[in-house]
Design a protein around this motif. Structure first.
Motif, PDB file in Angstrom:
ATOM      1  N   VAL A 181       0.866  -1.180   0.000  1.00  0.00           N
ATOM      2  CA  VAL A 181       0.000   0.000   0.000  1.00  0.00           C
ATOM      3  C   VAL A 181       0.901   1.228   0.000  1.00  0.00           C
ATOM      4  O   VAL A 181       1.589   1.508   0.976  1.00  0.00           O
ATOM      5  CB  VAL A 181      -0.945   0.008   1.212  1.00  0.00           C
ATOM      6  N   ARG A 182       0.897   1.948  -1.109  1.00  0.00           N
ATOM      7  CA  ARG A 182       1.848   3.035  -1.323  1.00  0.00           C
ATOM      8  C   ARG A 182       1.182   4.399  -1.152  1.00  0.00           C
ATOM      9  O   ARG A 182       0.078   4.620  -1.657  1.00  0.00           O
ATOM     10  CB  ARG A 182       2.467   2.923  -2.716  1.00  0.00           C
ATOM     11  N   PRO A 183       1.833   5.317  -0.470  1.00  0.00           N
ATOM     12  CA  PRO A 183       1.235   6.635  -0.228  1.00  0.00           C
ATOM     13  C   PRO A 183       1.275   7.523  -1.459  1.00  0.00           C
ATOM     14  O   PRO A 183       2.238   7.520  -2.222  1.00  0.00           O
ATOM     15  CB  PRO A 183       2.105   7.209   0.893  1.00  0.00           C
ATOM     16  N   VAL A 184       0.225   8.285  -1.617  1.00  0.00           N
ATOM     17  CA  VAL A 184       0.080   9.222  -2.736  1.00  0.00           C
ATOM     18  C   VAL A 184       0.060  10.632  -2.171  1.00  0.00           C
ATOM     19  O   VAL A 184      -0.480  10.880  -1.084  1.00  0.00           O
ATOM     20  CB  VAL A 184      -1.233   8.941  -3.498  1.00  0.00           C
ATOM     21  N   ARG A 185       0.636  11.557  -2.924  1.00  0.00           N
ATOM     22  CA  ARG A 185       0.579  12.967  -2.571  1.00  0.00           C
ATOM     23  C   ARG A 185       0.033  13.767  -3.754  1.00  0.00           C
ATOM     24  O   ARG A 185       0.074  13.310  -4.899  1.00  0.00           O
ATOM     25  CB  ARG A 185       1.955  13.483  -2.154  1.00  0.00           C
ATOM     26  N   ASP A 186      -0.476  14.946  -3.449  1.00  0.00           N
ATOM     27  CA  ASP A 186      -1.062  15.803  -4.473  1.00  0.00           C
ATOM     28  C   ASP A 186      -0.076  16.051  -5.603  1.00  0.00           C
ATOM     29  O   ASP A 186       1.094  16.390  -5.366  1.00  0.00           O
ATOM     30  CB  ASP A 186      -1.467  17.142  -3.845  1.00  0.00           C
ATOM     31  N   GLY A 187      -0.541  15.847  -6.842  1.00  0.00           N
ATOM     32  CA  GLY A 187       0.277  16.091  -8.014  1.00  0.00           C
ATOM     33  C   GLY A 187       1.077  14.898  -8.493  1.00  0.00           C
ATOM     34  O   GLY A 187       1.708  14.976  -9.558  1.00  0.00           O
TER      35      GLY A 187
ATOM     36  N   THR B 110      -8.888  11.590  -2.796  1.00  0.00           N
ATOM     37  CA  THR B 110      -8.095  11.970  -3.969  1.00  0.00           C
ATOM     38  C   THR B 110      -8.873  11.684  -5.244  1.00  0.00           C
ATOM     39  O   THR B 110      -9.500  10.621  -5.382  1.00  0.00           O
ATOM     40  CB  THR B 110      -6.767  11.191  -3.992  1.00  0.00           C
ATOM     41  N   VAL B 111      -8.835  12.617  -6.162  1.00  0.00           N
ATOM     42  CA  VAL B 111      -9.369  12.448  -7.517  1.00  0.00           C
ATOM     43  C   VAL B 111      -8.198  12.130  -8.436  1.00  0.00           C
ATOM     44  O   VAL B 111      -7.119  12.713  -8.304  1.00  0.00           O
ATOM     45  CB  VAL B 111     -10.103  13.719  -7.972  1.00  0.00           C
ATOM     46  N   TYR B 112      -8.418  11.218  -9.382  1.00  0.00           N
ATOM     47  CA  TYR B 112      -7.394  10.860 -10.361  1.00  0.00           C
ATOM     48  C   TYR B 112      -7.867  11.298 -11.747  1.00  0.00           C
ATOM     49  O   TYR B 112      -8.958  10.923 -12.183  1.00  0.00           O
ATOM     50  CB  TYR B 112      -7.131   9.354 -10.345  1.00  0.00           C
ATOM     51  N   VAL B 113      -7.053  12.069 -12.415  1.00  0.00           N
ATOM     52  CA  VAL B 113      -7.385  12.587 -13.748  1.00  0.00           C
ATOM     53  C   VAL B 113      -6.486  11.886 -14.764  1.00  0.00           C
ATOM     54  O   VAL B 113      -5.270  11.790 -14.569  1.00  0.00           O
ATOM     55  CB  VAL B 113      -7.180  14.111 -13.809  1.00  0.00           C
TER      56      VAL B 113
END
Length: 228
Positions: A128-134, A153-156
């Motif tokens: 489980v890997r952490p995500v940050r903005d951008g 979080t939204v993914y575009v």
């Protein structure tokens, strides 16, 4: 059942409880599963993947919009066929990794029920890997949109001209609406997140919410969710 929304983008419509949505994206970045439904959605998700011609073993990554069990539950049941890293914002990560439990007091006390459910939920034995903005993850841009949960979080994805909105909004008929106040950590912050997202990302065609039908003309519909 899976429905192809456009080349490289499939929607799996789960049928349990609040009918969460699952999406599959295929492109230069490989195959990505976005959100995963309740634990009881296993057969529906497997059937949907088969409709899309996707074997769970060929999925390269999972993106989670947030930690709620109706977006996480199927992952453990898809393993060991599914053997891919799971990405989720760092503020929601520890719940999915099994390192802590959701707080008792959030969402007007309703989070106590979610915490109890999480005690019984089998979590995936996957990294489980952490995500940050951008962050750029396999062709997706992660945009931190707190409010529903702290790490929502939204993914575009420009390749399929879509935004995967999770529970930032839900679709009712032909409209997108901000997720209901009782289910949010902070509804004012959620509406601010919608406005910030609209300011920060290019227009997109496909709005892919966590609940309710995916909609075309997505950017305009999301604008109307906060501006009428």
């Amino acid at each position: 059942m899976a429905t192809r929304l456009t080349e490289g983008l499939w929607h799996i419509d789960c049928q349990t409880r609040d009918k969460p949505n699952v999406y599959v994206v295929e492109g230069d970045g490989g195959r990505t599963l976005v959100d995963a439904g309740w634990a009881g959605d296993e057969s529906g998700v497997r059937d949907g993947l088969a409709d899309a011609g996707v074997d769970p073993e060929t999925i390269d990554r999972v993106l989670l919009t947030h930690y709620d069990a109706d977006h996480v539950g199927t992952l453990a049941r898809l393993t060991p066929d599914l053997d891919a890293p799971v990405f989720i914002h760092h503020e929601d990560r520890d719940y999915v990794a099994g390192e802590s439990l959701p707080p008792w007091t959030a969402r007007f006390g309703l989070e106590a029920l979610h915490r109890l459910y999480y005690r019984q939920l089998t979590l995936p034995d996957l990294p489980v890997r952490p995500v940050r903005d951008g962050d750029d993850i396999g062709g997706f841009e992660a945009r931190h949109t707190p409010g529903h949960t702290p790490g929502h979080t939204v993914y575009v994805h420009d390749g399929v001209d879509a935004a995967f909105l999770g529970d930032l909004v839900n679709a009712r008929g032909e409209r997108l609406r901000p997720t209901g106040r009782a289910t949010n950590y902070d509804s004012e912050r959620l509406e601010a997140s919608i406005r910030e997202l609209l300011d920060d990302v290019p227009e997109f065609e496909h709005a892919c919410p966590g609940h309710g039908p995916p909609l075309t003309d997505g950017f305009r519909r999301l604008s109307r969710a906060v501006d009428g």
